[in-house]
Design a protein around this motif. Structure first.
Motif, PDB file in Angstrom:
ATOM      1  N   PHE A   1       3.493  21.839  11.962  1.00  0.00           N
ATOM      2  CA  PHE A   1       3.632  22.231  13.347  1.00  0.00           C
ATOM      3  C   PHE A   1       5.090  22.323  13.760  1.00  0.00           C
ATOM      4  N   GLY A   2       5.537  23.511  14.148  1.00  0.00           N
ATOM      5  CA  GLY A   2       6.871  23.683  14.683  1.00  0.00           C
ATOM      6  C   GLY A   2       7.983  23.473  13.684  1.00  0.00           C
ATOM      7  N   THR A   3       7.713  23.588  12.417  1.00  0.00           N
ATOM      8  CA  THR A   3       8.720  23.350  11.415  1.00  0.00           C
ATOM      9  C   THR A   3       9.148  24.649  10.768  1.00  0.00           C
ATOM     10  N   ALA A   4      10.430  24.931  10.868  1.00  0.00           N
ATOM     11  CA  ALA A   4      10.997  26.100  10.215  1.00  0.00           C
ATOM     12  C   ALA A   4      11.679  25.631   8.941  1.00  0.00           C
ATOM     13  N   PRO A   5      11.829  26.515   7.969  1.00  0.00           N
ATOM     14  CA  PRO A   5      12.526  26.122   6.741  1.00  0.00           C
ATOM     15  C   PRO A   5      13.945  25.654   7.063  1.00  0.00           C
ATOM     16  N   ALA A   6      14.433  24.687   6.304  1.00  0.00           N
ATOM     17  CA  ALA A   6      15.782  24.177   6.515  1.00  0.00           C
ATOM     18  C   ALA A   6      16.798  25.287   6.279  1.00  0.00           C
ATOM     19  N   THR A   7      17.780  25.361   7.161  1.00  0.00           N
ATOM     20  CA  THR A   7      18.821  26.389   7.050  1.00  0.00           C
ATOM     21  C   THR A   7      20.175  25.793   6.726  1.00  0.00           C
ATOM     22  N   GLY A   8      20.323  24.476   6.917  1.00  0.00           N
ATOM     23  CA  GLY A   8      21.603  23.825   6.682  1.00  0.00           C
ATOM     24  C   GLY A   8      22.594  24.055   7.808  1.00  0.00           C
ATOM     25  N   VAL A   9      22.122  24.554   8.930  1.00  0.00           N
ATOM     26  CA  VAL A   9      22.993  24.902  10.052  1.00  0.00           C
ATOM     27  C   VAL A   9      23.782  23.705  10.575  1.00  0.00           C
ATOM     28  N   THR A  10      23.232  22.509  10.501  1.00  0.00           N
ATOM     29  CA  THR A  10      23.920  21.316  11.005  1.00  0.00           C
ATOM     30  C   THR A  10      24.752  20.631   9.928  1.00  0.00           C
ATOM     31  N   GLY A  11      24.578  21.045   8.685  1.00  0.00           N
ATOM     32  CA  GLY A  11      25.242  20.373   7.571  1.00  0.00           C
ATOM     33  C   GLY A  11      24.488  19.150   7.098  1.00  0.00           C
ATOM     34  N   CYS A  12      23.372  18.851   7.755  1.00  0.00           N
ATOM     35  CA  CYS A  12      22.546  17.688   7.406  1.00  0.00           C
ATOM     36  C   CYS A  12      21.122  18.170   7.127  1.00  0.00           C
ATOM     37  N   THR A  13      20.778  18.259   5.864  1.00  0.00           N
ATOM     38  CA  THR A  13      19.427  18.635   5.459  1.00  0.00           C
ATOM     39  C   THR A  13      18.781  17.431   4.804  1.00  0.00           C
ATOM     40  N   MET A  14      17.578  17.093   5.267  1.00  0.00           N
ATOM     41  CA  MET A  14      16.867  15.924   4.778  1.00  0.00           C
ATOM     42  C   MET A  14      15.607  16.347   4.024  1.00  0.00           C
ATOM     43  N   THR A  15      15.213  15.537   3.036  1.00  0.00           N
ATOM     44  CA  THR A  15      13.993  15.764   2.267  1.00  0.00           C
ATOM     45  C   THR A  15      12.992  14.664   2.602  1.00  0.00           C
ATOM     46  N   VAL A  16      11.744  15.053   2.823  1.00  0.00           N
ATOM     47  CA  VAL A  16      10.680  14.101   3.154  1.00  0.00           C
ATOM     48  C   VAL A  16      10.267  13.353   1.882  1.00  0.00           C
ATOM     49  N   LEU A  17      10.211  12.019   1.956  1.00  0.00           N
ATOM     50  CA  LEU A  17       9.869  11.191   0.797  1.00  0.00           C
ATOM     51  C   LEU A  17       8.384  10.853   0.675  1.00  0.00           C
ATOM     52  N   PRO A  18       7.684  10.437   1.756  1.00  0.00           N
ATOM     53  CA  PRO A  18       6.263  10.080   1.599  1.00  0.00           C
ATOM     54  C   PRO A  18       5.364  11.312   1.542  1.00  0.00           C
ATOM     55  N   ASP A  19       4.104  11.100   1.184  1.00  0.00           N
ATOM     56  CA  ASP A  19       3.146  12.208   1.126  1.00  0.00           C
ATOM     57  C   ASP A  19       3.039  12.916   2.467  1.00  0.00           C
ATOM     58  N   GLN A  20       2.968  12.157   3.544  1.00  0.00           N
ATOM     59  CA  GLN A  20       2.894  12.708   4.902  1.00  0.00           C
ATOM     60  C   GLN A  20       3.841  11.910   5.792  1.00  0.00           C
ATOM     61  N   LEU A  21       4.599  12.597   6.628  1.00  0.00           N
ATOM     62  CA  LEU A  21       5.518  11.948   7.556  1.00  0.00           C
ATOM     63  C   LEU A  21       5.242  12.476   8.956  1.00  0.00           C
ATOM     64  N   ASN A  22       4.968  11.565   9.886  1.00  0.00           N
ATOM     65  CA  ASN A  22       4.714  11.968  11.263  1.00  0.00           C
ATOM     66  C   ASN A  22       5.998  12.395  11.952  1.00  0.00           C
ATOM     67  N   VAL A  23       5.900  13.456  12.737  1.00  0.00           N
ATOM     68  CA  VAL A  23       6.993  13.906  13.589  1.00  0.00           C
ATOM     69  C   VAL A  23       6.584  13.568  15.010  1.00  0.00           C
ATOM     70  N   ARG A  24       7.487  12.928  15.741  1.00  0.00           N
ATOM     71  CA  ARG A  24       7.171  12.478  17.096  1.00  0.00           C
ATOM     72  C   ARG A  24       8.114  13.125  18.103  1.00  0.00           C
ATOM     73  N   SER A  25       7.711  13.108  19.369  1.00  0.00           N
ATOM     74  CA  SER A  25       8.518  13.726  20.418  1.00  0.00           C
ATOM     75  C   SER A  25       9.558  12.773  20.992  1.00  0.00           C
ATOM     76  N   SER A  26       9.547  11.521  20.534  1.00  0.00           N
ATOM     77  CA  SER A  26      10.537  10.545  20.976  1.00  0.00           C
ATOM     78  C   SER A  26      10.788   9.573  19.824  1.00  0.00           C
ATOM     79  N   PRO A  27      11.923   8.858  19.853  1.00  0.00           N
ATOM     80  CA  PRO A  27      12.257   7.942  18.760  1.00  0.00           C
ATOM     81  C   PRO A  27      11.522   6.608  18.856  1.00  0.00           C
ATOM     82  N   GLY A  28      10.243   6.635  18.575  1.00  0.00           N
ATOM     83  CA  GLY A  28       9.421   5.427  18.602  1.00  0.00           C
ATOM     84  C   GLY A  28       7.987   5.773  18.277  1.00  0.00           C
TER      85      GLY A  28
END
Length: 117
Positions: A41-68
């Motif tokens: 949902f709402g995920t575009a391929p990484a472009t490297g635009v920020t210079g910080c590209t991260m790789t997901v480690l677990p099988d599934q990782l939740n994305v949340r609308s706030s840091p918690g």
């Protein structure tokens, strides 16, 4: 005279019942398979635009609308998915991802080679 393909006339009754549900489901499944499947949902391929590209480690990782964990996830990312993140923006153990209010557990992400996060 050559054989012709005859296309049935579409009528309102054609879009009712289980036959339509089965047809629509089959078409949607085919589109999902062709496009790579998965839920991102709402995920575009990484472009490297920020210079910080991260790789997901677990099988599934939740994305949340706030840091918690107080709110329900707004999406998930699958293992190996690369996403752009904001440089150095980590709050309550969650890293800010690009593309709006998107946060993921920082310990479940690893900087890709050459990234400065």
């Amino acid at each position: 005279m050559a054989n012709r393909i005859k296309v049935p006339k579409l009528e309102a009754s054609s879009f009712r019942g289980w036959a339509f549900v089965l047809l629509a489901g089959t078409l949607l499944a085919a589109v999902a398979l062709v496009s790579g499947g998965g839920f991102s949902f709402g995920t575009a391929p990484a472009t490297g635009v920020t210079g910080c590209t991260m790789t997901v480690l677990p099988d599934q990782l939740n994305v949340r609308s706030s840091p918690g964990t107080g709110l329900a996830p707004v999406g998930t990312l699958s293992r190996g998915t690369e996403v752009d993140a904001e440089r150095g923006v980590v709050t309550n153990g969650f890293r800010k991802l690009t593309g709006g209010d998107r946060w993921a557990l920082n310990e479940s992400l690893a900087a890709t080679q050459g990234s400065v996060c």
